[in-house]
Design an enzyme around this catalytic site. Sequence first.
Site, PDB file in Angstrom:
ATOM      1  CG  ASP A  85      -6.302   3.114  -6.913  1.00  0.00           C
ATOM      2  OD1 ASP A  85      -6.373   3.932  -5.987  1.00  0.00           O
ATOM      3  OD2 ASP A  85      -5.434   3.097  -7.601  1.00  0.00           O
TER       4      ASP A  85
ATOM      5  CB  CYS B 103      -0.300   0.097  -3.214  1.00  0.00           C
ATOM      6  SG  CYS B 103      -0.290  -1.721  -2.295  1.00  0.00           S
ATOM      7  CG  ASP B 104      -2.935   0.506  -7.216  1.00  0.00           C
ATOM      8  OD1 ASP B 104      -2.075  -0.547  -6.937  1.00  0.00           O
ATOM      9  OD2 ASP B 104      -3.810  -0.013  -7.963  1.00  0.00           O
ATOM     10  CE  LYS B 105      -3.737   6.003  -8.965  1.00  0.00           C
ATOM     11  NZ  LYS B 105      -4.093   4.727  -8.754  1.00  0.00           N
TER      12      LYS B 105
ATOM     13  CD  GLU C 150      -7.735   1.700 -10.761  1.00  0.00           C
ATOM     14  OE1 GLU C 150      -6.453   2.055 -10.811  1.00  0.00           O
ATOM     15  OE2 GLU C 150      -8.171   0.902  -9.813  1.00  0.00           O
TER      16      GLU C 150
ATOM     17  CB  SER D   1      -7.769  -1.372 -12.093  1.00  0.00           C
ATOM     18  OG  SER D   1      -6.768  -2.472 -11.311  1.00  0.00           O
TER      19      SER D   1
END
Length: 659
Positions: free
Chosen positions: A122, A164-166, A516, A542
Site C-alpha cells: 500500500d 501486511c495490509d491486505k 487509501e 492508512s
Amino acid sequence: MATNAAHRILESDPGVWEITTAGAGPQGSLPLTAEMLLERPSGDIFGLTQNAGMGWDPRELGRPQYLILGTQGGVRAPDGTPIALGYHTGHWEIGLLIEAAARELAALECLPFAAFCSDPCDGRTQGTVGMMDSLAYRNDAALVFRRLIRSLPTRQGVLGVATCDKGLPAMMLALAAMRDLPTVLVPGGVTLPPRDGEDAGKIQSIGARFAHGEMTLDQAADLGCRACGSPGGGCQFLGTAATSQVVGEALGLALPHAALAPSGQPVWLDMARRSARALVALRARGIATRDIVTDAAVRNAMVVHAAFGGSTNLLLHLPAIAHAAGLHRPTVREWIDVNRRVPRLVDVLPNGPVGHPTVRVFLAGGVPEVMLHLRRLGLLDEQCLTVAGEPLGRLLDWWEASDRRRAMRARLRAADGIDPDDVIMDPDRARGRGLTSTVTFPQGNLAPEGSVIKSTAIDPSVVDADGVYRKTGPARVFTRERDAIAAIKSRGDDRIKAGDVLVLICRGPIGAGMEEIYQITAALKHLSFGKHVAVLTDARFSGVSTGACIGHVGPEALAGGPIGKVLDGDVIRIVVDRNRLDGTVDLVGAAGAAGNADEGSRLLAARAPRPDLAADPEISADTRLWAALQQVSGGTWGGCVYDADAITAALSRSMRGAG
C-alpha cells in the site's frame, strides 16, 4: 539478416541445444493398496505420482499432508541478497518462515506442501492507480487462497504465513472459511527502525516537506534510503499490517506472543516451528477452526484492537473475517460500545505520546501482555479456545509467570533503556499519559450513514481542555487525490491553508475502489501547519494515519451521499468528543457564513449533486465489479465482502424484473 541487438536475443550458446527426450523417473514405488485403487478418487492416486515426480521419497508419501500458504514475494539468494525484488519488506523474508515450518512438519513425519499468492504494498501504490486495486485485492487473494486449499483435497490442516495490509487479512479470511479444518496463522513480523533516521510512516511525507522547504533534497535522499532497519517484516508502526497481526493473535488463530516478532531473528523462526507443531496437535485432538474463530473470539479481537489503538482498516477486515467464518458481523454500534468500554493501553507509533516502534511492543509483551490488563478489567472471554489447544485464560496464566515474559521485558530495558510498563501500560498510567479511546464514528448531515475517525490520533494541541476537538472551517473540495496533494504541496494562492477542511470525494468503493489516501494524511501530520487542517472523505486511511481525518463517509458521493453536494467555501463544523466518543460532521453554512446544522441540512436538500461527480477514469473493470458486488453484500460497514446469497438474490430479482 538480424541486427546485432536481435542476434543477442534470438541466438544462444549451442551447448543448450543438447536436449534429453526421456528420463528414468524416481526410484521406488508408491505406497498403494488395493483398497486405495478401488475406492479412492483418481486425483488422490495421481497426486502421489506428482509427489514422487517432484522428488519426495516415495516411501514417505503415505504421511499426513499439511498445506502451508504464503504471501512471499521476490527472489532471494541464499545469503539474502536480492535476485529479483519483492514489492515490500513484508513479504521479502517470509519464505524463511515457510521453510522453517515445512522442515518442522517433515520432522514430525508429515508431508508438507506450499503454495503462494503474493501481495501488493500500500505504501508503494499511494497516489497511483495501483491504490484502486488495494482493497479489492484482499477479496481476490482470499478467493485464491480458498481455491488453493480446496485444490489439495488430501490436506489435513493449513498453516497461513502472511504479514501486511491486505495479504494478512486475506489469509485470515481464507483460514476462517476453512471451518472444519485445523488452521494456524503465522504472522510475518515487523521490520526494525533505523538507529538514526525516520520510520517508514514519516518517510512517506518527504515530498510534501521538501515542497514547503521543511527539508532539503539531501536530507530527503539520505533519510529515505535508510528508513528500514532490517530487510523483512511489516512497517515499524501500528498500521494495518501490525494491527492485523495483533487481531490474528487476539482471535486465537496465532500462538501467544506471535504478533510483531522481529523478522529474520531466531525468535521469529522459532515461532514458525512451534506453529507447525501446534497445527499437527490440533489435528490429533480434532480441533477445527470453527472451534477457535467464534463470536466470542471476534469480540475479544475487537477489545484488543481498541486497547492497542489499531488501524481503522480493521473495521473493514474483522467483519469480513467474521463473515467468512459464518459468524455475526460486528456492527458500528458494537464497535462504539467496545471503544467506550476499552481504554487504549499501548504507546506505539503513530499515536504516541512517545510513539515506540512495534518491536518494542513485542518485547514489552505484545498481545498477551495487553490481555493481562484487559483480563483484570473483566473485558475478555477467557473460555475462548486458541490454536495452542488451550483456552485463553490458561494461556494468560502461563504468560504471566513465564520465563519468556521476563526475558523479553528485561531485553527491552537492556537494549533500549525502556521500561516495558511505559510501552504497555495499566489503565491508570495510560490515562495519566493522555491516552484516549481509539475510534469515534461521527454522524451528521454530511455523513448520515456514519463515518470514522481515529480520535486517539488527533494532535492533543488542537483539542480543547474538555477533551473535545472542535473545528469550523471552509471547505476545499477535490474529486481527485492528485489535485488535493498538489494543493497541499503548493505555496501559491491555491494552497491548502491552516483552518481549511479538505473534502475529498468520489474516492469511495464506486469511485476509486475506496483508495487509501495516506500521502495526504502523512503530509498534513508532518507539515508544520497540518494539524490545523481537517480531512473529510469517502475514501479510507492508512493504518498509520493520524490527525483530524474523517473517512468512510457514508453514503459515498457517487451513491448519492450529501458529501457529494459540498462546494468550495461551504462552512463545515466538526465536533469529536474523545472522552464520550461522540461526534458530528455537518454543513452549517455557505460562502463563509456559518449557521447551524439545521440550516446546513436545508441547504443540502435544496442542492443538486455537484456536476463533476464521476468515477475515476482509471478505475479498472475488476475494481468496478468488486465495488458492485460488495455494495450488494453489505457495503463498507459490512466489511466489503462477497455475500454469495445476497448477490444471487439481487441478480434473481433483477432478472425477474427484466422479464
